[in-house]
Design a protein around this motif. Structure first.
Motif, PDB file in Angstrom:
ATOM      1  N   PRO A 133      85.342  16.061  13.984  1.00  0.00           N
ATOM      2  CA  PRO A 133      84.126  16.109  15.025  1.00  0.00           C
ATOM      3  C   PRO A 133      83.357  14.901  15.358  1.00  0.00           C
ATOM      4  O   PRO A 133      83.543  13.989  14.794  1.00  0.00           O
ATOM      5  N   LEU A 188      74.699  21.388  20.450  1.00  0.00           N
ATOM      6  CA  LEU A 188      75.638  22.218  20.545  1.00  0.00           C
ATOM      7  C   LEU A 188      75.271  23.532  21.274  1.00  0.00           C
ATOM      8  O   LEU A 188      74.503  24.236  21.200  1.00  0.00           O
ATOM      9  N   ILE A 216      76.399  27.005  22.360  1.00  0.00           N
ATOM     10  CA  ILE A 216      77.288  28.244  22.073  1.00  0.00           C
ATOM     11  C   ILE A 216      77.256  29.264  23.254  1.00  0.00           C
ATOM     12  O   ILE A 216      76.101  29.582  23.674  1.00  0.00           O
ATOM     13  N   ASP A 243      82.682  31.499  22.893  1.00  0.00           N
ATOM     14  CA  ASP A 243      82.590  30.978  21.566  1.00  0.00           C
ATOM     15  C   ASP A 243      82.452  32.145  20.487  1.00  0.00           C
ATOM     16  O   ASP A 243      83.176  32.257  19.573  1.00  0.00           O
ATOM     17  N   ASN A 250      85.612  33.287  18.164  1.00  0.00           N
ATOM     18  CA  ASN A 250      85.262  33.012  16.612  1.00  0.00           C
ATOM     19  C   ASN A 250      84.728  34.275  16.061  1.00  0.00           C
ATOM     20  O   ASN A 250      84.552  33.912  15.014  1.00  0.00           O
ATOM     21  N   PRO A 289      81.073  31.381  14.906  1.00  0.00           N
ATOM     22  CA  PRO A 289      81.322  29.973  14.829  1.00  0.00           C
ATOM     23  C   PRO A 289      80.709  29.362  13.751  1.00  0.00           C
ATOM     24  O   PRO A 289      80.420  28.076  13.960  1.00  0.00           O
ATOM     25  N   THR A 290      80.600  29.821  12.713  1.00  0.00           N
ATOM     26  CA  THR A 290      80.104  29.063  11.316  1.00  0.00           C
ATOM     27  C   THR A 290      80.791  27.637  11.013  1.00  0.00           C
ATOM     28  O   THR A 290      80.080  26.686  10.978  1.00  0.00           O
ATOM     29  N   ALA A 291      81.897  28.017  11.128  1.00  0.00           N
ATOM     30  CA  ALA A 291      82.731  26.840  10.686  1.00  0.00           C
ATOM     31  C   ALA A 291      82.511  25.521  11.800  1.00  0.00           C
ATOM     32  O   ALA A 291      82.539  24.306  11.187  1.00  0.00           O
ATOM     33  N   LYS A 292      82.613  25.925  12.893  1.00  0.00           N
ATOM     34  CA  LYS A 292      82.483  25.116  14.026  1.00  0.00           C
ATOM     35  C   LYS A 292      81.213  24.214  13.972  1.00  0.00           C
ATOM     36  O   LYS A 292      80.892  23.100  14.158  1.00  0.00           O
ATOM     37  N   ILE A 293      79.931  25.103  13.679  1.00  0.00           N
ATOM     38  CA  ILE A 293      78.586  24.539  13.400  1.00  0.00           C
ATOM     39  C   ILE A 293      78.642  23.598  12.431  1.00  0.00           C
ATOM     40  O   ILE A 293      78.069  22.493  12.327  1.00  0.00           O
ATOM     41  N   ALA A 303      80.978  22.017  10.854  1.00  0.00           N
ATOM     42  CA  ALA A 303      81.780  20.555  11.276  1.00  0.00           C
ATOM     43  C   ALA A 303      80.941  19.952  12.029  1.00  0.00           C
ATOM     44  O   ALA A 303      81.034  18.564  11.715  1.00  0.00           O
ATOM     45  N   ILE A 304      80.247  20.241  12.973  1.00  0.00           N
ATOM     46  CA  ILE A 304      79.651  19.318  13.986  1.00  0.00           C
ATOM     47  C   ILE A 304      78.246  19.005  13.574  1.00  0.00           C
ATOM     48  O   ILE A 304      77.850  17.725  13.642  1.00  0.00           O
TER      49      ILE A 304
END
Length: 105
Positions: free
Chosen positions: A1, A8, A10, A14, A18, A21-25, A27-28
């Motif tokens: 990331p 971010l 969304i 997204d 997804n 988008p918990t994993a994306k959030i 990670a970022i």
């Protein structure tokens, strides 16, 4: 990331892809999330409220500030709502401690 992500955004896509988008959030790890439209805002905030009731204030999601606002597609249908989105985005910029751009700059 990427490092040092402040915002971010969304959108509905997204959420549809997804579901959450918990994993994306995670990670970022953004400082602020801008949720575009009702589906993304409701998914992030775990609610079923109209976007008009959610926008205009910051909400918390696992310690991250979320600012819901209208989806760009809605703005195409309702150009008068652009002012409200502009106010939401200005609030995000102020929340980050940054100066707002001056008119014509």
């Amino acid at each position: 990331p990427p490092a040092d992500v402040d915002i971010l955004v969304i959108a509905d896509i997204d959420v549809e892809v997804n579901h959450s988008p918990t994993a994306k959030i995670a990670a970022i790890a953004p400082r602020i999330i801008v949720a575009l439209g009702r589906p993304s805002a409701n998914t992030l905030l775990g609610t079923d409220a109209p976007i008009s009731a959610l926008r205009g204030t910051f909400h918390l999601r696992n310690g991250t500030k979320v600012r819901p606002t209208f989806h760009p597609a809605y703005l195409l249908r309702t150009p008068t709502a652009k002012r409200e989105v502009w106010e939401d985005l200005q609030a995000v910029v102020r929340q980050m401690g940054r100066a707002l751009p001056t008119r014509g700059a």
